[in-house]
Design a protein around this motif. Structure first.
Motif, short mmCIF file in Angstrom:
data_model
loop_
_atom_site.label_atom_id
_atom_site.label_comp_id
_atom_site.label_asym_id
_atom_site.label_seq_id
_atom_site.Cartn_x
_atom_site.Cartn_y
_atom_site.Cartn_z
N ALA A 84 -25.70 -42.32 -0.04
CA ALA A 84 -25.73 -43.16 -1.25
C ALA A 84 -25.89 -42.32 -2.50
CB ALA A 84 -26.86 -44.19 -1.14
N LYS A 85 -26.73 -41.30 -2.42
CA LYS A 85 -26.92 -40.39 -3.56
C LYS A 85 -25.62 -39.68 -3.91
CE LYS A 85 -30.05 -36.78 -5.14
NZ LYS A 85 -31.20 -35.96 -4.77
N ALA A 86 -24.90 -39.22 -2.89
CA ALA A 86 -23.62 -38.55 -3.14
C ALA A 86 -22.59 -39.51 -3.73
CB ALA A 86 -23.09 -37.94 -1.84
N GLU A 87 -22.61 -40.74 -3.28
CA GLU A 87 -21.62 -41.71 -3.75
C GLU A 87 -21.92 -42.20 -5.16
OE1 GLU A 87 -21.58 -44.53 -0.51
OE2 GLU A 87 -19.90 -43.46 0.42
N GLU A 88 -23.14 -42.05 -5.65
CA GLU A 88 -23.47 -42.42 -7.03
C GLU A 88 -22.68 -41.59 -8.02
OE1 GLU A 88 -27.64 -41.96 -7.71
OE2 GLU A 88 -28.16 -43.61 -6.38
N MET A 89 -22.30 -40.39 -7.62
CA MET A 89 -21.62 -39.46 -8.52
C MET A 89 -20.12 -39.69 -8.59
SD MET A 89 -23.65 -36.00 -7.79
CE MET A 89 -25.40 -35.90 -7.95
N LYS A 90 -19.61 -40.58 -7.79
CA LYS A 90 -18.15 -40.82 -7.79
C LYS A 90 -17.73 -41.60 -9.00
CE LYS A 90 -16.73 -40.53 -3.07
NZ LYS A 90 -16.10 -41.21 -1.99
#
Length: 90
Positions: A84-90
């Protein structure tokens, strides 16, 4: 998905992170050694592959943790939070 990699640095050039033929970043920190900069470049270049692997792992792991007595629930939740943390940056 594009392939990511690095162009190693030398005394004239900083390590660069590439996707295909395009340079997307340079690793530049005056307090890091050349070896540390290159190691960080490798880590960053591997991030897209790790992201995809984590997504696949979470998908497969979801079935195992549905069991009410699963000890793997904590690991599963940690993986979901990281994704989820990685996907926040998309």
């Amino acid at each position: 998905m594009k392939t990511w990699g690095i162009i190693p640095g030398n005394h004239r050039r900083l390590p660069q992170i590439i996707t295909g033929k395009k340079v997307v970043a340079e690793i530049n920190a005056y307090y890091w050694t050349d070896e540390e900069m290159e190691a960080n470049a490798h880590l960053i270049a591997s991030a897209p592959d790790m992201y995809e692997a984590l997504k696949a792992l979470i998908f497969q792991f979801a079935m195992a943790v549905e069991h009410p007595y699963s000890k793997d629930k904590k690991i599963y939740e940690q993986a979901k939070k990281a994704l989820a943390k990685a996907e926040e940056m998309k």
